[in-house]
Each structure stands twice: as C-alpha cells, then as structure tokens.
Design an enzyme around this catalytic site. Sequence first.
Site, mmCIF file in Angstrom:
data_model
loop_
_atom_site.group_PDB
_atom_site.id
_atom_site.type_symbol
_atom_site.label_atom_id
_atom_site.label_comp_id
_atom_site.label_asym_id
_atom_site.label_seq_id
_atom_site.Cartn_x
_atom_site.Cartn_y
_atom_site.Cartn_z
ATOM 1 N N HIS A 16 0.843 -1.193 0.000
ATOM 2 C CA HIS A 16 0.000 0.000 0.000
ATOM 3 C C HIS A 16 0.875 1.240 0.000
ATOM 4 C CE1 HIS A 16 -2.860 3.034 1.882
ATOM 5 N NE2 HIS A 16 -3.422 2.671 0.754
ATOM 6 N N HIS A 17 0.622 2.124 -0.981
ATOM 7 C CA HIS A 17 1.317 3.406 -1.073
ATOM 8 C C HIS A 17 0.284 4.527 -1.060
ATOM 9 C CE1 HIS A 17 4.948 1.463 -3.364
ATOM 10 N NE2 HIS A 17 4.993 1.225 -2.064
ATOM 11 N N GLU A 18 0.089 5.160 0.080
ATOM 12 C CA GLU A 18 -0.751 6.350 0.146
ATOM 13 C C GLU A 18 0.145 7.567 -0.045
ATOM 14 O OE1 GLU A 18 -3.114 9.007 -0.165
ATOM 15 O OE2 GLU A 18 -4.186 7.157 0.340
ATOM 16 N N HIS A 54 -6.328 4.198 -6.253
ATOM 17 C CA HIS A 54 -7.501 4.828 -5.649
ATOM 18 C C HIS A 54 -7.348 6.351 -5.734
ATOM 19 C CE1 HIS A 54 -9.688 1.468 -3.401
ATOM 20 N NE2 HIS A 54 -8.869 0.908 -4.290
ATOM 21 N N GLU A 55 -8.490 7.038 -5.740
ATOM 22 C CA GLU A 55 -8.528 8.476 -6.071
ATOM 23 C C GLU A 55 -7.801 8.697 -7.401
ATOM 24 O OE1 GLU A 55 -9.161 7.405 -2.207
ATOM 25 O OE2 GLU A 55 -7.070 7.637 -2.849
ATOM 26 N N GLU A 67 -10.271 2.530 -8.143
ATOM 27 C CA GLU A 67 -11.499 2.945 -7.467
ATOM 28 C C GLU A 67 -12.289 3.815 -8.437
ATOM 29 O OE1 GLU A 67 -12.373 4.544 -2.970
ATOM 30 O OE2 GLU A 67 -10.990 5.684 -4.209
ATOM 31 N N GLU A 83 -16.731 2.035 1.255
ATOM 32 C CA GLU A 83 -16.411 2.697 2.521
ATOM 33 C C GLU A 83 -17.391 3.803 2.881
ATOM 34 O OE1 GLU A 83 -13.613 4.729 -0.522
ATOM 35 O OE2 GLU A 83 -14.535 2.771 -0.197
#
Length: 690
Positions: A400-402, A470-471, A489, A495
Amino acid sequence: MKFNFTLAALLLFLNLSAQKNDYKVNSPDGTIKVSFNLNAAGEPYYFIYHKDSKVIDTSYMSFDLKDAPSLSKDFKVADVQNSSFNETWEMPWGEQLKVVNNYNELELSLQETSNFKRKITIVYRVFNDGIGFRYEFPKQENLHEVVITDENTEFALTGDHTAFWIPGDWDIYEHLYNTSKVSKINATTLRDNPNLGKHSYIPENAVVTPVTMKTDNGLYLSFHEAALIDYAGMTLKVDTSNFKLSSELVGSDITGYKVKRATPFNTPWRTILITEKATQLIDSKMILNLNEPNKLEDVSWFKPTKYTGIWWEMHLGKNSWDMASGIHGATTQNAKDKIDFSAKNGIGAMLVEGWNTGWEHWIGFEDREGVFDFVTPYSDYDLDEVVRYGKRKGVSIVMHHETSAAPRTYEKQMDTAYALMKKYNMHVVKSGYVGKIIPKGEYHHGQWMVNHYNNAAIKAADYQIAVNAHEPIKATGLRRTYPNIISREGLRGQEFNAWASDGGNPPEHLPIVAFTRMLAGPIDFTPGIFDIKFDKYKPNNQVNTTLAQQLALYVVIYSPIQMVPDLAENYENQPGFQFIRDVVTDWKKTEVLNGEIGDFVTIAREDRNSDNWFLGSITDENARDLDIDLNFLAEGATYTTTIYEDGKNAHWDKNPTSLNIRKFEVTKNDTLKLKLAAGGGAAISFMKNK
C-alpha cells in the site's frame, strides 16, 4: 464588378456543393452511420445515425489555442482515406479471453486555407456498437507546439434524454449518481458535499464520463473517452436548453491552459456507445479496442486473485492507520492473523494499510510533502516477518502506497519503493491520492496528474508490479496496452457506507454503476460485507443491500482482484461465505443476461481455468422476479448448482441478512426463477459435473 460577383458566386456554389457531399463511414453491420463535412466557413462538423434515426445532430469541432488563432474554420479537406479492420485478440486477464476488434475507419486530413496552412487530421472508427474519433496533429512547419486552452468538441443530442450522471468534478469521482433529464442537470448545486469536504472541485455545469443516457425511443448512449495519455481528462459541459454536450477539459490554475503538446501527437478518442439494449453497453469492448495492443507482452507474474486486508476495521473505527492513536491496525500479529484466515479459505493475497510511518500527518495538513517514505515500517510492524509468514502460508502481500496527494514526493521515491516490493516478491500495489493535489492549482484529472498516474504504472511494470489506484484518473482502456493497470477505485465505493453522513450508497447505486462507471474498466469496489448493520462499531451507518447482493457483487462488479473486506469474525460460521471461497476473478466468457440502468442487472461469467460458471443478479429498492435462461451452459453437461438468494422476508433495511441456500443439478435447457428482495440479489455457482 461583374467578374468579382461571378467569382464570389462560384466560390459559394463550391462550398454549398461540399456541404451536400458528406464524407461517410458506416459500422461493419451498417447500423451506425457517421457523416462529416465542412460548412461554408470551413468549420468541421459531424452527425450520426443509428439505422434511420439521427442520434447525434450537427456537432462542431474546434480548438482554442494560447497566443495563436483558434483552429476552428477556413479548413478544406486535403485528403480522405477509408479502411477496415478485423482481428481477434486475447486478454491476458479480464472479463473474457477473446475480444473481436472490427471497425471501419474514415481519416480526414484538413488544412487551413489561410496563410498559416495549419493541419489537423480527424479519424473516425465506427464499430457495430458505437464510434470513436480523435484529432491528430501532424508534424508541420507552422505548428510545432500546441497549447490548448479549450477543446470544443460538441455532442448535439436529438432530445431531452434521461441521463445517469455525476458532476464534472476535477478532483474526485466519489459522488452519488443522479437520474434526470438532460434539461435538469445542475452539477454546480453539488459543490458543497459534506462527505467530500474540501476534496472536490466542480467549476462548471458539467458531467463526468462515462455518462449514460436513454432516449425516449429506447436507445442507449454512453459518452466517454479512450486512451487518455499525456492529455487532460475530459468532462462534458451541459447546455440544458439545447440538449448539447461540449468537451470541457480539466485545467490547471498554475499554467492557465488545459494541454501542452509538441507535434506530432494524438488526442484521446472521444467515444459514444450506441446500443438497442442496456445489456449491450456492458458487452461492449470498444473502449479497449481503441487502445494500442499490449506493450508489456508477458504479464504472467500478475495473478488475478481475491485478497483480505487490514482496511475495513479502520473505516469502522475499530483500528486506525496511525500508531499514535493507540489502536494501530497494521501490527505484525494482526497481519499474521489475516494471513491465517486467507490461507484457511483459499484467498491468495492480503493488503496492509497503515504499515509505514507518517499517518499522523497525512490528511488535513497543507505541508504533506515528505510525509511518507514508502519503505519505513512502524515499530510494531515487522515487514520481513510478515512477508516470510505469508510466503510460508501461500499468501502474497499487497503493498500500500498512500501518497496523500503529494505526487512529487512519490515520484522522487518511486524507484526505491518499487525496488522494496521487488525484493519481497510483491506484485500488486494499491496506491492512494487522498486530498487536494500538491502543488496547489493542479487537479487530479488534469494533464500533469494524468501523466503522473500513467508514468507510475509504466514504471511499475519495470519491476513486475501491477497497480490498483484509488482516487485515480478515469479508466480509459489503457489496461489493454499496459495490462499491469489492473483495477482502480474512481467511484463512490463501499467505505461510504461506513462513514458517510447521508445514509451511505442507496440500493440503486450499483445497478447504475454497472451501466456507467463499469463501462470504463475494472472497479475495486470491495464487496462482501456480512455485518450489514455495523451495530458494534457504527450503529448509525449500514450497507444498504441484502447479504445475497453482497455475494452477487463478486460477479456483477468486475475486477481481477476482489477484496474480502469484512472482519474475519463476521465470516465465521456463515454458510454464505462458501460462495466467496468458490468464486474466481478471471473469466473466459461473460454473458449479460438482463438489466436496466438503475433497476437491475444479471451477469454470468465462466471461469477461465475451469468449465464452471458463476452468476450474480442485483436489484434496486424494488423487489423483482426474474426468469434466467441457462442456455449459456455447455451442451450435454450437467452442473451442480448452488443458489445463495434472499430469504423469504429479506429486505435491505428491515431484514438484510436473511439468506436462503438451495442446491440441485441443472443443464442448459433449464430456467431458473429468481426472487430478488428489495435491495437484494442472488449469487449462483454452476460446478460442472465430471
């Protein structure tokens, strides 16, 4: 004077004659017909027929440029080329194995008659289920660099169609769908969405693509784009009086323009699906076919799979992403527990969010540059041990890379982050871009960020990494060219049911999504919530579907990676969980059996690695009885069929977890009768008998 008058009359006659001699191209089956021409002022326009009905009226095409005259008029047709194409290609993973790519093409080379003599080519490709067209800017003496302030591509509708739309947001797609006549679209009223905070920007009365419509005559239209590369994302500005859509590119407050390119280059394809049935919209592979073939060749290192994760518990408030909260979710032990659950139930992967330092400062702050480094774990998370344990159990780790919408930080560290994944033999990353883009003035869907998202995926392929963003920017079929772009996404996901203040996604949401957002490409929606009411953690929120519909979504909403998101304890001793164990994520064939936008849809898919079939059927807030013809099954075969359906008194709100399971044998000559509860569904497995 007499001579000048005669010359002027001759020129007028020649222009009028040109108007009468349209340049035409039809679909291979002759159903869809496109006509192109120039008016007396040399302005390009086109219109489209479906059979004998005009579906797109006279629509003009032009570009406004910075510090240069517009490319809008004084054109002549310098050359015309017609061609046809027909091939069948194979998807390395996807909704089906084989894809037919069959179209007729019209290529029109235009040149200004003025002193600049600038050139532009318009290419139409017409398929049996729609059209795509794009602009090509050839290398030329008087146009070395093109700085576009506006692209003015029109789509003139022939009536006040019913539209299924979300606003033309320059930053996010996480809006609920609206259903209205085109004349009633008012996207600007949706600017102040309390669930989106300051993450949203809607500058015009415009809609996002894909935007799908139904005409009063029962025809279906869906507008989108394909092959979005080094260009700004397109929204469609709405003229509610004249029922006209016009391209409105996402801009930049920093540069003051929409797109900057050196010649030669092509724009993305502008696309219109045109079908007689709603189901044919989902059947279409036109968006994929308008993209270039696979440039990565072998991507067998990516395996479609289901995955669990340390994720849903954060949305419920049981755990948190950050360590300072005291309820940190991404601990070594929690990860091992998730791995154990995955291995026990044949689930191939596990996602860990909140594993790396920085989450205390990731959202709600302006100075987010450098917050994450993508390689440093929190002290309570032993990355080496988690990977080792997962390998021993046969469960891979999804990284996971936010980025916290700080793409420059990510770009600086991307090679290091991907190299760490390669070291641990991780092949999938879920990336996130929550918040307003830094630098301020750029937007998620502008040219600068389009290049970032695409370049991140292309670089990932060098490390044998697949990307689930995502986003994100919208999906435009690039998964054909770069099949490591596996899912994203790009919609209001699961969510929102856990924390939105508006009651969550209504029952009609996904029956709309299947005919709108899903036409663009795979969706990481995260189906499979069994604790519908969240009584322990979020008593004021819930999922607005039945349990049977949550199962059906594994078939209806397509992705090559499907999450099994709920807390492990919510799956224990649940007979319906067997469907999640059985269902696969990679398909040989897909059959869309029925459906209407916003009402219901039923889809059957055949496992690529066996002869088994799976079926999902969902409905909106209305209960429905559906007859399902099983003629998609193999001739002469029998199947052990298990139906997971709504219980007798099931209801998305009053009794959502009531589930009935039936098991019996069927052949392709049988018909099933399904009773879908309000907000309900049915999930069916067809296991071919040996």
